[in-house]
Scaffold this active site. Structure first.
Site, short mmCIF file in Angstrom:
data_model
loop_
_atom_site.label_atom_id
_atom_site.label_comp_id
_atom_site.label_asym_id
_atom_site.label_seq_id
_atom_site.Cartn_x
_atom_site.Cartn_y
_atom_site.Cartn_z
CE LYS A 32 -53.03 -29.05 -26.87
NZ LYS A 32 -51.86 -29.63 -26.20
CD GLN B 263 -43.37 -32.94 -32.39
OE1 GLN B 263 -42.46 -33.77 -32.31
NE2 GLN B 263 -43.30 -31.76 -31.80
CG ASP C 14 -50.90 -29.42 -30.49
OD1 ASP C 14 -50.63 -30.51 -29.92
OD2 ASP C 14 -50.30 -28.36 -30.25
CG ASP D 149 -38.80 -31.95 -29.21
OD1 ASP D 149 -38.53 -31.21 -28.25
OD2 ASP D 149 -39.90 -32.52 -29.37
CG ASN D 150 -39.55 -35.77 -26.70
OD1 ASN D 150 -39.02 -36.01 -25.61
ND2 ASN D 150 -40.67 -35.12 -26.83
CD GLU E 119 -36.08 -32.09 -25.23
OE1 GLU E 119 -36.74 -31.51 -24.36
OE2 GLU E 119 -36.59 -32.93 -26.01
CE LYS F 133 -43.64 -25.45 -23.58
NZ LYS F 133 -43.61 -26.86 -23.12
CE1 TYR F 134 -48.32 -25.08 -25.77
CE2 TYR F 134 -47.63 -24.19 -23.64
CZ TYR F 134 -47.79 -25.27 -24.50
OH TYR F 134 -47.43 -26.52 -24.09
#
Lengths: 643, 643
Positions: free
Chosen positions: A238, A298, A333, A369-370, A398, A508-509
């Site tokens: 990304k 992930q 991604d 995360d998640n 989270e 983040k990017y």
């Protein structure tokens, strides 16, 4: 003996309650029985597996409700249960006293009392004291028998050794997980290590982070949390602002974890090495800061696991790997791992080993995360496995999803949870939410109030200006005993992708280098908040919240207090960041058994002033331009009758 | 799959829910899962011991809540549980439709769909339909594949046979006890058989009671309940008005059970014989009246059990028997039996045999006197034992004690319970209590609203005059589906022992013969109440209570309704028995999806008038002298959209 409605008892005992080391753990229950005999009850408790029960007495409260407490002194799992019985001697004593008062002849009753003392001598308990009592009774005249048998001294002795009737089957054994204090009380600061070089053109390193530690410490934070620090994939990387195609120099999303350089147990080569990471952990610890890491399950398409374990992933009929998706959206991604089928149990072991790897490198807090998109049984197992080896590890869930899933994750073991705090803005929203969090949920759900995150640039802050940042940080830091901010909040950064709750030019990017001394920053206020929290026990537990009457919907007033009100903080906030607002409000004098006209000393904790408030009802005007919040410590007079 | 917060689930499943034969039994739960797949769930249920589960589908309601229902058709014990799963095909269908709508290429998805249909063919379910589908898919072009696979027809087929992922372990099995309809809906009349001769100088007989049956039936009652009908002790017999010493002709308290003429399975010789009792039971049944008996466990000092089984009783050190007492009070005409020690288990068996004896003589309803002073495990066992042999027996708990004990007795099996109704007089007391009874308690606690009893001459009625009797009977008969009165209420009898809640010249201690045609009686109103109850389903279940806004605290207005509001009764009551009171009130048009200005037809059920109400808000003036209550049936127009 009936013992029911035990509290805490979560989902009929299927989930453990949460406690904190060194903190009082209170247990209540309805306890009653047929007939009119005097009852007694104990809490039985033990560190899980200790084998022997300790006892703590319970006391009658009201309406068949009984309560007691014990103090677990170390981290780990505990068991608790309740035992109740009829106290035969106490019943005899009460009834005989009533008859004596009514002038009834109690000679037969005294004889019954002597028989009860005799029966106790067979119990083998307190044999010396009972022998002495028998001697005194033997030497006493029959008139003196009544006086001695009905004395407080004999009552106290017989309470311990006297006949117990209808001793309850104990209640089913319930579980308590005791965590270390940081699970309940800590202040989090979130930063991207790669942005810490102070130059957007240079990739930050762990060395750079070490240099930022005094900054974090100076603001009063004690947990420093990093988004993923692993190698980043290059396939479908990304670009800035989540662009589908990255530019040649774009560093990629930190959540696209894994490349040829390694996966979840590797560090991004430009950040440093495992050794430099360990150095950072040690440097932080020396300044009383803990490092918290992000666990995002992930993988980028370049993660080593995909080649090593293709059976852990989803493959489509055309032979391509299945990307993570939320139809019709696709995340090109990242790919998700399987937890079942051919991936079971290897993926479970691999992820456990990832956590253990970082724990072995000194990390004791993990933000997950998640978690709600992975199987609940996996988390239950993982947290038990890790805590068995590292009892001091804390997991923060989270999950921003539906309420029952968020609660479930807490019930199955997450020591801390994100909340809806960023979306609770009005007085009634905040009060309603706090009453929910501090009600039955408090037995298992520990809220972490983040004021912003790399994913959440709250709408309120996008338009509120500086006063709004003061309002929201004050709310978070005084309502929850765990709060946090994501770097940039302290300089009132809120530039957004238009119409969305996301930051423009998200870190983040890309690598950023904001000026943290920017004019208009609220660092002094943040510093003060964390200082006030450390000095006041009322703010070190999220329970003990009392909304106070205020006449203006824009003005929120509440008390935060310890269980016995010996520390009481009053917070007054003008939620309107633009306009001066006035309101009547009340000071909770009744909690100190003070009359409505009493006077109390007050310390203003933000400016150090002291003043006095006379009576229960007052008015205040708050101008956001001069400071939208006030934080007061009540100093009620020492002549208060009881708490 | 997570399934939790199942309702009904009483004390974590340790107590059974209550249902009624032929009535819908609703089951709800929070059902959710990690990820985003489409979920499905069934209730599994069976008569206890049937072995095989029946299934009833559950539907999503809101916020992860699911609900479904089944209808138990016969009396007895049932089991229920919940099973949930991910519907793989439905998830595939939803996601593929989303992608199609977004214009994404779904060729690979269609291939995946074909694989799911193929997998279903291996399930062995609906093989014919699946075979036909496979043929049609084989013959179809690849463009047609999408259309067919995404059709409603295929969705319906695959919902039954398609792959299910993560099928839940079923929830723990919960229990439901289904009672006959009289447990939920009946009207009780209480009388002393010995007073039915119509002459205070003559001891009534069962023959006399048979002659009174048409009177009871005419008033609309279907349960006729007698205080104890057994031989009465002569030792320490109580005189009129509970005098310590009886006169030579005093008949004694009916609760001093047992003499040389027999105990709990004998009838008082002056009432008749077991044969004449059976004749009465049969005569009552012919008029659709059930006889209910009183079970009072205590014994007079002359009860045969005391000689036959001295070990069942308490003896004092001086060799005398221990009377029942509540220190410093003593009840010299009764002694209690032991349930433990040497009396166990013989007393348990003896008391079970007492109930069985009366059941064998045609009695199917027992009112149990003071059950809270005997052991809970005994009642749990007794009710199970009796219901195993006589499933249609109903036990009413006469416990006027602390709330949790009253609830516990219902949880462990009592099919009906007395309540605090006689002490709930103001609007807020009545509304608060009804909301409590119709909330979670309704799953296990069936209230019986007696307006008076031989022990309770309510203070309100002692001063209210005739309007108060109309108020209280209307409240009882319309708020609870089971209500009752004790003879004398219908003639507004309320003479009291001064300052006490007890009747003067209580029938408990003497024979009375009141004129039941006394002027000012309210028999016509009682008759109307019971008629209205029989004609309106809303009044045949105590649930379905909605307090309506009324502006005057003396005016209580409420709706009683069926679950889907197809029967709705509005009750308006002036609680002030002395003064005309006016009030604004609201009609719940919103429950029929009617706008605030809509018009509804109303039938006045007490006088038969019909009229129309326009709009939501109205005013009424109620003059107690002309009738303090109104009972209306709402007849909303048929064009209502939904309920």
């Amino acid at each position: 003996m009936i013992i029911e409605n035990v509290a805490p008892e979560i989902d009929g005992g299927r989930a453990a309650a949460k406690g904190s080391e060194g903190a009082t753990f209170k247990v209540s229950a309805d306890i009653f029985s047929d007939g009119h005999e005097v009852l007694a009850a104990d809490i039985l408790w033990q560190p899980s597996g200790a084998g022997a029960w300790s006892r703590a007495p319970m006391h009658f409260v009201d309406n068949d409700r009984w309560s007691g407490h014990f103090v677990p002194l170390s981290v780990g799992r505990y068991l608790y249960s309740i035992e109740a019985w009829r106290d035969t001697f106490a019943s005899w004593r009460r009834d005989t006293q009533k008859k004596l008062t009514a002038g009834v002849d109690v000679r037969v009753e005294i004889h019954e009392g002597l028989e009860l003392v005799e029966a106790a001598q067979g119990s083998g308990l307190d044999a010396d004291l009972l022998g002495e009592l028998a001697q005194r009774l033997g030497a006493a005249s029959s008139d003196e028998h009544a006086e001695l048998l009905l004395s407080d001294e004999v009552a106290a002795l017989m309470a311990g050794v006297g006949p117990r009737a209808a001793v309850s089957h104990r209640t089913p054994v319930l579980e308590l997980v005791v965590d270390r204090r940081a699970a309940l009380f800590s202040a989090w600061y979130e930063m991207f290590p790669r942005s810490q070089a102070g130059d957007p053109g240079r990739h930050g390193t762990f060395e750079d982070v070490i240099e930022r530690l005094p900054y974090v410490r100076d603001l009063g934070f004690d947990v420093l949390y990093f988004p993923p620090i692993h190698p980043i994939g290059h396939t479908n990387r990304k670009g800035r602002n989540n662009a589908l195609i990255a530019g040649p120099d774009d560093p990629g999303s930190v959540y696209a974890i894994g490349s040829e350089e390694g996966g979840h147990t590797a560090v991004h080569p430009q950040l440093g090495t495992i050794e430099s990471f360990r150095k950072l952990v040690a440097a932080a610890r020396a300044q009383e800061i803990e490092i918290a890491l992000d666990i995002a399950v992930q993988c980028s398409p370049d993660h080593p696991w995909i080649k090593e374990h293709p059976e852990w992933f989803d493959w489509r009929p055309d032979g391509t790997i299945k990307f993570a998706e939320n139809p019709p959206k696709k995340y090109e991604d990242i790919v998700n791992v399987h937890f079942e089928g051919k991936a079971f149990p290897e993926v479970w072991f691999a992820l456990r080993d990832v956590i253990a790897f970082w724990a072995d490198n000194g990390v004791r807090i993990f933000r997950v995360d998640n978690p709600h998109t992975k199987p609940i049984p996996f988390w239950r197992w993982l947290i038990r496995e890790i805590n068995a080896k590292y009892p001091d590890v804390i997991f923060l869930a989270e999950a921003f999803t539906r309420p029952k899933m968020m609660q479930k994750l807490a019930k199955i073991g997450f020591q801390q949870s994100y909340t809806y705090f960023t979306w609770r803005n009005t007085k009634s929203e905040i009060v309603t939410y706090m009453l929910e969090l501090t009600g039955d949920m408090a037995d298992y759900y520990r809220p972490n109030f983040f004021v912003n995150t790399p994913d959440i640039n709250p709408y309120y802050l996008q338009t509120s200006g500086r006063p709004g940042f003061i309002v929201r940080s004050t709310l978070a830091a005084t309502l929850s005993s765990v709060w946090g901010l994501y770097s940039g909040f302290e300089i009132c950064e809120a530039r957004a992708i238009p119409g969305r709750e996301e930051y423009l030019d998200s870190e983040k990017y890309e690598i950023r280098a904001d000026n943290m001394d920017r004019p208009g920053n609220i660092k002094q206020h943040i510093r003060a908040l964390n200082h006030i929290r450390r000095s006041n026990a009322a703010l070190q537990d999220f329970r003990g919240f009392l909304p106070l009457l205020s006449s203006n919907d824009q003005v929120l007033v509440y008390a935060r207090h310890t269980p016995d009100w010996d520390n009481c903080i009053i917070v007054l906030i003008n939620l309107d960041p633009y306009n001066r607002q006035g309101s009547q409000y009340e000071i909770p004098l009744w909690k100190f058994d003070l009359p409505d006209w009493a006077m109390v000393d007050v310390e203003d904790l933000l400016n150090g002033n002291r003043f006095q408030l006379h009576g229960k009802t007052h008015t205040i005007e708050i101008d956001p331009a001069h400071g939208p919040v006030a934080i007061w410590k009540l100093l009620p007079p020492s002549w208060r009758v009881n708490a």
